[in-house]
Enzyme design. Structure first.
Site, PDB file in Angstrom:
ATOM      1  N   LYS A  42       0.703  -1.233  -0.087  1.00  0.00           N
ATOM      2  CA  LYS A  42      -0.157   0.164  -0.093  1.00  0.00           C
ATOM      3  C   LYS A  42       0.848   1.357   0.035  1.00  0.00           C
ATOM      4  O   LYS A  42       0.671   2.239  -0.701  1.00  0.00           O
ATOM      5  CB  LYS A  42      -0.860  -0.057   1.270  1.00  0.00           C
ATOM      6  CG  LYS A  42      -2.091  -1.005   1.365  1.00  0.00           C
ATOM      7  CD  LYS A  42      -2.765  -0.780   2.541  1.00  0.00           C
ATOM      8  CE  LYS A  42      -3.819  -1.975   2.680  1.00  0.00           C
ATOM      9  NZ  LYS A  42      -4.541  -1.782   4.216  1.00  0.00           N
ATOM     10  N   GLY A  43       1.975   1.239   0.754  1.00  0.00           N
ATOM     11  CA  GLY A  43       2.829   2.428   0.742  1.00  0.00           C
ATOM     12  C   GLY A  43       3.115   3.418  -0.363  1.00  0.00           C
ATOM     13  O   GLY A  43       3.128   4.651  -0.161  1.00  0.00           O
ATOM     14  N   GLU A  98       8.408   2.895  -5.126  1.00  0.00           N
ATOM     15  CA  GLU A  98       8.161   2.154  -3.835  1.00  0.00           C
ATOM     16  C   GLU A  98       8.455   3.197  -2.830  1.00  0.00           C
ATOM     17  O   GLU A  98       9.007   4.457  -2.979  1.00  0.00           O
ATOM     18  CB  GLU A  98       9.545   1.092  -3.859  1.00  0.00           C
ATOM     19  CG  GLU A  98       9.712   0.339  -2.610  1.00  0.00           C
ATOM     20  CD  GLU A  98       8.630  -0.475  -2.098  1.00  0.00           C
ATOM     21  OE1 GLU A  98       7.519   0.005  -1.899  1.00  0.00           O
ATOM     22  OE2 GLU A  98       8.688  -1.871  -1.927  1.00  0.00           O
ATOM     23  N   ASP A  99       7.785   2.822  -1.642  1.00  0.00           N
ATOM     24  CA  ASP A  99       7.960   4.071  -0.755  1.00  0.00           C
ATOM     25  C   ASP A  99       9.094   4.063   0.145  1.00  0.00           C
ATOM     26  O   ASP A  99       9.972   5.174   0.146  1.00  0.00           O
ATOM     27  CB  ASP A  99       6.716   3.896   0.337  1.00  0.00           C
ATOM     28  CG  ASP A  99       6.716   2.147   0.911  1.00  0.00           C
ATOM     29  OD1 ASP A  99       7.489   1.748   0.422  1.00  0.00           O
ATOM     30  OD2 ASP A  99       5.800   2.002   1.464  1.00  0.00           O
ATOM     31  N   ASP A 102      14.488  -1.195   2.334  1.00  0.00           N
ATOM     32  CA  ASP A 102      14.914  -1.667   3.662  1.00  0.00           C
ATOM     33  C   ASP A 102      16.031  -2.828   3.466  1.00  0.00           C
ATOM     34  O   ASP A 102      17.105  -2.530   3.036  1.00  0.00           O
ATOM     35  CB  ASP A 102      13.558  -1.885   4.525  1.00  0.00           C
ATOM     36  CG  ASP A 102      14.436  -1.813   6.020  1.00  0.00           C
ATOM     37  OD1 ASP A 102      15.536  -1.723   6.310  1.00  0.00           O
ATOM     38  OD2 ASP A 102      13.367  -2.468   6.867  1.00  0.00           O
ATOM     39  N   LYS A 130      16.809   3.009   3.160  1.00  0.00           N
ATOM     40  CA  LYS A 130      17.315   2.642   4.611  1.00  0.00           C
ATOM     41  C   LYS A 130      18.459   1.527   4.035  1.00  0.00           C
ATOM     42  O   LYS A 130      18.410   0.647   4.161  1.00  0.00           O
ATOM     43  CB  LYS A 130      16.661   2.176   5.375  1.00  0.00           C
ATOM     44  CG  LYS A 130      15.531   3.030   5.967  1.00  0.00           C
ATOM     45  CD  LYS A 130      14.810   2.707   7.313  1.00  0.00           C
ATOM     46  CE  LYS A 130      14.026   1.206   7.375  1.00  0.00           C
ATOM     47  NZ  LYS A 130      13.427   1.231   8.557  1.00  0.00           N
ATOM     48  N   PHE A 151      12.729   3.270  12.414  1.00  0.00           N
ATOM     49  CA  PHE A 151      11.446   2.851  12.028  1.00  0.00           C
ATOM     50  C   PHE A 151      10.619   4.204  11.466  1.00  0.00           C
ATOM     51  O   PHE A 151      10.312   5.310  12.456  1.00  0.00           O
ATOM     52  CB  PHE A 151      10.662   2.039  12.892  1.00  0.00           C
ATOM     53  CG  PHE A 151       9.455   1.497  12.321  1.00  0.00           C
ATOM     54  CD1 PHE A 151       9.115   0.244  11.344  1.00  0.00           C
ATOM     55  CD2 PHE A 151       8.086   1.928  12.544  1.00  0.00           C
ATOM     56  CE1 PHE A 151       8.241   0.047  10.655  1.00  0.00           C
ATOM     57  CE2 PHE A 151       6.834   1.751  11.865  1.00  0.00           C
ATOM     58  CZ  PHE A 151       6.991   0.478  11.044  1.00  0.00           C
ATOM     59  N   VAL A 152      10.034   4.437  10.396  1.00  0.00           N
ATOM     60  CA  VAL A 152       9.537   5.724  10.130  1.00  0.00           C
ATOM     61  C   VAL A 152       7.910   5.494   9.748  1.00  0.00           C
ATOM     62  O   VAL A 152       7.561   4.406   9.042  1.00  0.00           O
ATOM     63  CB  VAL A 152      10.320   6.488   9.049  1.00  0.00           C
ATOM     64  CG1 VAL A 152      11.501   6.942   9.510  1.00  0.00           C
ATOM     65  CG2 VAL A 152      10.751   5.611   7.714  1.00  0.00           C
ATOM     66  N   ASP A 158       3.043   3.021   7.333  1.00  0.00           N
ATOM     67  CA  ASP A 158       2.236   2.932   8.343  1.00  0.00           C
ATOM     68  C   ASP A 158       2.751   2.305   9.398  1.00  0.00           C
ATOM     69  O   ASP A 158       3.782   1.655   9.268  1.00  0.00           O
ATOM     70  CB  ASP A 158       0.776   2.140   7.897  1.00  0.00           C
ATOM     71  CG  ASP A 158       1.241   0.653   7.918  1.00  0.00           C
ATOM     72  OD1 ASP A 158       2.363   0.427   7.103  1.00  0.00           O
ATOM     73  OD2 ASP A 158       0.684   0.143   8.152  1.00  0.00           O
ATOM     74  N   ARG A 164      -0.445   6.870   7.542  1.00  0.00           N
ATOM     75  CA  ARG A 164      -0.110   6.829   6.256  1.00  0.00           C
ATOM     76  C   ARG A 164      -0.384   8.189   5.798  1.00  0.00           C
ATOM     77  O   ARG A 164      -0.064   8.664   4.814  1.00  0.00           O
ATOM     78  CB  ARG A 164      -1.097   5.794   5.362  1.00  0.00           C
ATOM     79  CG  ARG A 164      -0.448   4.406   5.619  1.00  0.00           C
ATOM     80  CD  ARG A 164      -1.252   3.660   4.292  1.00  0.00           C
ATOM     81  NE  ARG A 164      -1.582   2.261   4.805  1.00  0.00           N
ATOM     82  CZ  ARG A 164      -0.301   1.154   4.488  1.00  0.00           C
ATOM     83  NH1 ARG A 164       0.769   1.681   4.062  1.00  0.00           N
ATOM     84  NH2 ARG A 164      -0.440   0.226   5.173  1.00  0.00           N
TER      85      ARG A 164
HETATM   86  P1  5GP Z   1      12.176  -4.227   2.373  1.00  0.00           P
HETATM   87  O1  5GP Z   1      11.652  -5.825   1.659  1.00  0.00           O
HETATM   88  O2  5GP Z   1      13.078  -3.537   1.591  1.00  0.00           O
HETATM   89  O3  5GP Z   1      12.917  -4.778   3.351  1.00  0.00           O
HETATM   90  O4  5GP Z   1      10.937  -3.659   2.673  1.00  0.00           O
HETATM   91  C1  5GP Z   1      10.179  -2.967   1.884  1.00  0.00           C
HETATM   92  C2  5GP Z   1       8.920  -2.594   2.606  1.00  0.00           C
HETATM   93  O5  5GP Z   1       9.053  -2.844   4.090  1.00  0.00           O
HETATM   94  C3  5GP Z   1       8.182  -1.242   2.304  1.00  0.00           C
HETATM   95  O6  5GP Z   1       7.720  -1.181   1.137  1.00  0.00           O
HETATM   96  C4  5GP Z   1       7.622  -0.838   3.637  1.00  0.00           C
HETATM   97  O7  5GP Z   1       6.175  -1.456   3.528  1.00  0.00           O
HETATM   98  C5  5GP Z   1       8.231  -1.624   4.774  1.00  0.00           C
HETATM   99  N1  5GP Z   1       9.339  -0.968   5.472  1.00  0.00           N
HETATM  100  C6  5GP Z   1      10.350  -0.802   5.619  1.00  0.00           C
HETATM  101  N2  5GP Z   1      10.992   0.050   6.456  1.00  0.00           N
HETATM  102  C7  5GP Z   1       9.942   0.600   6.761  1.00  0.00           C
HETATM  103  C8  5GP Z   1       9.798   1.620   7.967  1.00  0.00           C
HETATM  104  O8  5GP Z   1      10.625   2.399   8.355  1.00  0.00           O
HETATM  105  N3  5GP Z   1       8.371   1.970   8.273  1.00  0.00           N
HETATM  106  C9  5GP Z   1       7.405   1.670   7.586  1.00  0.00           C
HETATM  107  N4  5GP Z   1       6.121   1.930   8.287  1.00  0.00           N
HETATM  108  N5  5GP Z   1       7.525   0.363   6.694  1.00  0.00           N
HETATM  109  C10 5GP Z   1       8.601   0.131   6.408  1.00  0.00           C
END
Ligand code: 5GP
Length: 176
Positions: A42-43, A98-99, A102, A130, A151-152, A158, A164
């Site tokens: 969703k983000g 993408e939002d 991580d 990140k 964590f943001v 969210d 959001r």
């Molecule tokens: P990745 O697969 O890169 O670990 O994660 C990506 C997804 O994890 C993002 O689209 C988001 O939904 C979630 N995510 C990663 N870091 C954060 C954060 O700091 N805050 C929030 N709310 N979601 C995060």
């Protein structure tokens, strides 16, 4: 009961300036091409909606709904497709929007998935990054604001489906 506190780390103005810069680069790179922006739900929908309104040419938009986090603050590394895109991307240029990146696991999975569908190209665009928690190497073609490992929430992101709608980006602190 756990209390939640928010602390702004990126203002709405700074986010909007960054979105415009990214949009100008994309306009420059794709102005004569068939481009599909694929938002990751969703983000990613907040960034995508600001980004597309700053582009100076015709584009298509689609969405994929993936879930990897649930209500938790740590990535499980498991990517589940809740809803796939609606249209074919064959011979089209794709930018995944993408939002936040991580561990990179979600984006690596999505990039590989879309590459199997014969697009002209697949690039990655994120508003927040990140890098310190990366588990897989990933090339980010359009990168916005680099963050520490915290964590943001806000600007589409969210915590248990809350926050959001904040126009800025905040640190979420939990206190018992
Ligand atoms: P990745 O697969 O890169 O670990 O994660 C990506 C997804 O994890 C993002 O689209 C988001 O939904 C979630 N995510 C990663 N870091 C954060 C954060 O700091 N805050 C929030 N709310 N979601 C995060």
């Amino acid at each position: 009961m756990t209390k939640e506190y928010l602390e702004e780390i990126v203002s709405s103005e700074e986010i909007q300036k960054t979105v415009k810069k990214i949009a100008d680069k994309i306009t420059n790179d794709y102005i004569n091409e068939k481009l599909v922006l694929i938002g990751v739900l969703k983000g990613g929908f907040v960034f995508l909606s600001d980004l597309m309104r700053n582009l100076k040419f015709d584009i298509n938009v689609d969405f994929i709904f993936v879930s990897s986090y649930g209500d938790k603050m740590n990535s499980t590394g498991v990517v589940k497709i809740v809803k796939d895109i609606d249209f074919t991307i064959e011979n089209k240029h794709v930018i995944i929007v993408e939002d936040i990146i991580d561990t990179g696991l979600t984006l690596r999975y999505l990039k590989e998935l879309f590459k199997t569908r014969n697009p002209a190209s697949v690039k990655i665009c994120t508003i927040f990054d990140k890098p310190s928690k990366r588990k897989v190497e990933i090339d980010i073609d359009y990168n916005g604001i680099v963050l520490e490992d915290e964590f943001v929430v806000g600007y589409g992101l969210d915590y248990a489906e809350k926050y959001r709608n904040l126009p800025n980006l905040c640190l979420l602190k939990l206190e018992k």
